[in-house]
Design a protein around this motif. Sequence first.
Motif, mmCIF file in Angstrom:
data_model
loop_
_atom_site.group_PDB
_atom_site.id
_atom_site.type_symbol
_atom_site.label_atom_id
_atom_site.label_comp_id
_atom_site.label_asym_id
_atom_site.label_seq_id
_atom_site.Cartn_x
_atom_site.Cartn_y
_atom_site.Cartn_z
ATOM 1 N N VAL A 183 32.620 60.197 93.431
ATOM 2 C CA VAL A 183 32.459 60.027 91.987
ATOM 3 C C VAL A 183 31.082 59.482 91.643
ATOM 4 C CG1 VAL A 183 34.920 59.679 91.562
ATOM 5 C CG2 VAL A 183 33.480 57.720 92.014
ATOM 6 N N GLU A 184 30.611 59.853 90.476
ATOM 7 C CA GLU A 184 29.403 59.303 89.861
ATOM 8 C C GLU A 184 29.801 58.848 88.471
ATOM 9 O OE1 GLU A 184 26.272 62.191 89.802
ATOM 10 O OE2 GLU A 184 26.722 62.882 91.820
ATOM 11 N N VAL A 185 28.911 58.172 87.776
ATOM 12 C CA VAL A 185 29.184 57.765 86.403
ATOM 13 C C VAL A 185 29.270 59.025 85.539
ATOM 14 C CG1 VAL A 185 28.320 56.488 84.414
ATOM 15 C CG2 VAL A 185 28.086 55.533 86.694
ATOM 16 N N GLY A 186 30.349 59.155 84.788
ATOM 17 C CA GLY A 186 30.559 60.318 83.937
ATOM 18 C C GLY A 186 31.450 61.387 84.555
ATOM 19 N N THR A 187 31.803 61.250 85.828
ATOM 20 C CA THR A 187 32.662 62.226 86.498
ATOM 21 C C THR A 187 34.095 62.097 85.995
ATOM 22 O OG1 THR A 187 31.316 62.026 88.486
ATOM 23 C CG2 THR A 187 33.463 63.048 88.744
ATOM 24 N N ILE A 188 34.753 63.228 85.768
ATOM 25 C CA ILE A 188 36.159 63.243 85.379
ATOM 26 C C ILE A 188 36.969 63.654 86.598
ATOM 27 C CG2 ILE A 188 37.888 64.324 83.899
ATOM 28 C CD1 ILE A 188 35.693 64.578 81.776
ATOM 29 N N LEU A 233 50.339 63.242 87.060
ATOM 30 C CA LEU A 233 48.902 63.063 87.275
ATOM 31 C C LEU A 233 48.274 62.249 86.151
ATOM 32 C CD1 LEU A 233 48.043 66.737 88.266
ATOM 33 C CD2 LEU A 233 48.393 64.821 89.810
ATOM 34 N N THR A 234 47.102 61.704 86.418
ATOM 35 C CA THR A 234 46.302 60.986 85.428
ATOM 36 C C THR A 234 44.873 61.495 85.510
ATOM 37 O OG1 THR A 234 47.652 59.007 85.658
ATOM 38 C CG2 THR A 234 45.492 58.712 84.679
ATOM 39 N N ARG A 235 44.272 61.759 84.363
ATOM 40 C CA ARG A 235 42.871 62.184 84.308
ATOM 41 C C ARG A 235 42.041 60.982 83.855
ATOM 42 N NH1 ARG A 235 42.786 67.343 81.648
ATOM 43 N NH2 ARG A 235 43.045 68.152 83.731
ATOM 44 N N VAL A 236 41.024 60.622 84.649
ATOM 45 C CA VAL A 236 40.181 59.463 84.342
ATOM 46 C C VAL A 236 38.714 59.861 84.320
ATOM 47 C CG1 VAL A 236 41.804 57.812 85.326
ATOM 48 C CG2 VAL A 236 39.991 58.712 86.752
ATOM 49 N N LYS A 237 37.936 59.098 83.561
ATOM 50 C CA LYS A 237 36.479 59.287 83.504
ATOM 51 C C LYS A 237 35.836 58.020 84.038
ATOM 52 C CE LYS A 237 32.697 60.355 80.416
ATOM 53 N NZ LYS A 237 32.304 60.667 79.044
ATOM 54 N N ILE A 238 34.926 58.172 85.007
ATOM 55 C CA ILE A 238 34.261 57.043 85.636
ATOM 56 C C ILE A 238 33.228 56.484 84.661
ATOM 57 C CG2 ILE A 238 32.916 56.269 87.609
ATOM 58 C CD1 ILE A 238 35.741 57.288 88.294
ATOM 59 N N THR A 239 33.341 55.166 84.370
ATOM 60 C CA THR A 239 32.447 54.540 83.390
ATOM 61 C C THR A 239 31.390 53.650 84.018
ATOM 62 O OG1 THR A 239 34.036 52.752 83.086
ATOM 63 C CG2 THR A 239 34.149 54.598 81.555
ATOM 64 N N ARG A 293 49.391 59.641 89.339
ATOM 65 C CA ARG A 293 49.610 58.768 88.186
ATOM 66 C C ARG A 293 49.352 57.305 88.540
ATOM 67 N NH1 ARG A 293 53.017 59.697 83.635
ATOM 68 N NH2 ARG A 293 52.093 61.750 83.819
ATOM 69 N N ILE A 294 48.528 56.649 87.733
ATOM 70 C CA ILE A 294 48.251 55.224 87.892
ATOM 71 C C ILE A 294 48.394 54.550 86.535
ATOM 72 C CG2 ILE A 294 46.747 55.379 89.901
ATOM 73 C CD1 ILE A 294 44.360 55.346 88.072
ATOM 74 N N LYS A 295 48.709 53.274 86.556
ATOM 75 C CA LYS A 295 48.863 52.515 85.312
ATOM 76 C C LYS A 295 47.531 51.893 84.930
ATOM 77 C CE LYS A 295 53.651 51.535 85.273
ATOM 78 N NZ LYS A 295 54.283 51.853 84.060
ATOM 79 N N ALA A 296 47.240 51.926 83.640
ATOM 80 C CA ALA A 296 46.016 51.325 83.117
ATOM 81 C C ALA A 296 46.329 49.968 82.506
ATOM 82 C CB ALA A 296 45.405 52.248 82.062
ATOM 83 N N ASP A 297 45.296 49.168 82.243
ATOM 84 C CA ASP A 297 45.510 47.900 81.557
ATOM 85 C C ASP A 297 45.636 48.145 80.052
ATOM 86 O OD1 ASP A 297 42.945 48.476 80.836
ATOM 87 O OD2 ASP A 297 42.027 46.694 81.714
ATOM 88 N N LYS A 298 45.644 47.070 79.271
ATOM 89 C CA LYS A 298 45.835 47.183 77.820
ATOM 90 C C LYS A 298 44.764 48.030 77.145
ATOM 91 C CE LYS A 298 47.532 42.503 77.806
ATOM 92 N NZ LYS A 298 47.240 41.156 77.356
ATOM 93 N N ASN A 299 43.535 47.955 77.659
ATOM 94 C CA ASN A 299 42.416 48.686 77.056
ATOM 95 C C ASN A 299 42.303 50.121 77.539
ATOM 96 O OD1 ASN A 299 41.738 46.267 75.809
ATOM 97 N ND2 ASN A 299 40.456 45.633 77.513
ATOM 98 N N GLY A 300 43.157 50.537 78.472
ATOM 99 C CA GLY A 300 43.094 51.894 78.995
ATOM 100 C C GLY A 300 42.098 52.056 80.133
ATOM 101 N N GLU A 333 37.973 54.931 82.827
ATOM 102 C CA GLU A 333 38.732 54.947 81.583
ATOM 103 C C GLU A 333 39.766 56.058 81.678
ATOM 104 O OE1 GLU A 333 37.935 56.323 76.975
ATOM 105 O OE2 GLU A 333 36.255 56.103 78.356
ATOM 106 N N VAL A 334 41.031 55.743 81.364
ATOM 107 C CA VAL A 334 42.097 56.742 81.425
ATOM 108 C C VAL A 334 41.979 57.647 80.202
ATOM 109 C CG1 VAL A 334 44.585 57.103 81.385
ATOM 110 C CG2 VAL A 334 43.624 55.256 82.753
ATOM 111 N N LEU A 335 41.847 58.947 80.441
ATOM 112 C CA LEU A 335 41.750 59.903 79.344
ATOM 113 C C LEU A 335 43.131 60.346 78.892
ATOM 114 C CD1 LEU A 335 38.780 62.093 80.628
ATOM 115 C CD2 LEU A 335 38.718 60.216 78.985
ATOM 116 N N ASN A 336 43.962 60.809 79.839
ATOM 117 C CA ASN A 336 45.322 61.207 79.488
ATOM 118 C C ASN A 336 46.192 61.312 80.738
ATOM 119 O OD1 ASN A 336 44.077 63.499 80.480
ATOM 120 N ND2 ASN A 336 44.997 64.882 79.021
#
Length: 102
Positions: free
Chosen positions: A15-20, A93-99, A25-32, A62-65
């Motif tokens: 992964v790099e910054v901006g990679t999706i 599954l969970t789709r995430v974007k590396i921030t 499936r993983i659980k996110a915190d309150k802020n996603g 960041e969890v997208l969906n």
Amino acid sequence: MVYAVVRAGGRQEKVEVGTIVTMDRIKADKNGNVELAPVLLVDGDSITSDAKSLEKVTVTAEVLNDLRGPKIVIQKFKNKTGYKKRQGHRQELTRVKITGIK
């Protein structure tokens, strides 16, 4: 060029910054947001793979969906016995974007 190899749902992803990335499936915190465990870090001129050095590194995403994968059909059949079984499975599954990689 800064990138990391992270542990993502039983597999490893580069992964790099901006990679999706799509992972199990993983659980996110309150802020996603979610934090991933790095296995390797490459930042320009040095490569870090030592466990003690990697404890200081954080990879945030960041969890997208949340979604479900394609349907997989499992069929079992035994000849001359009348045994047939059909089963389906869809992976969660969970789709995430590396921030950030710090």
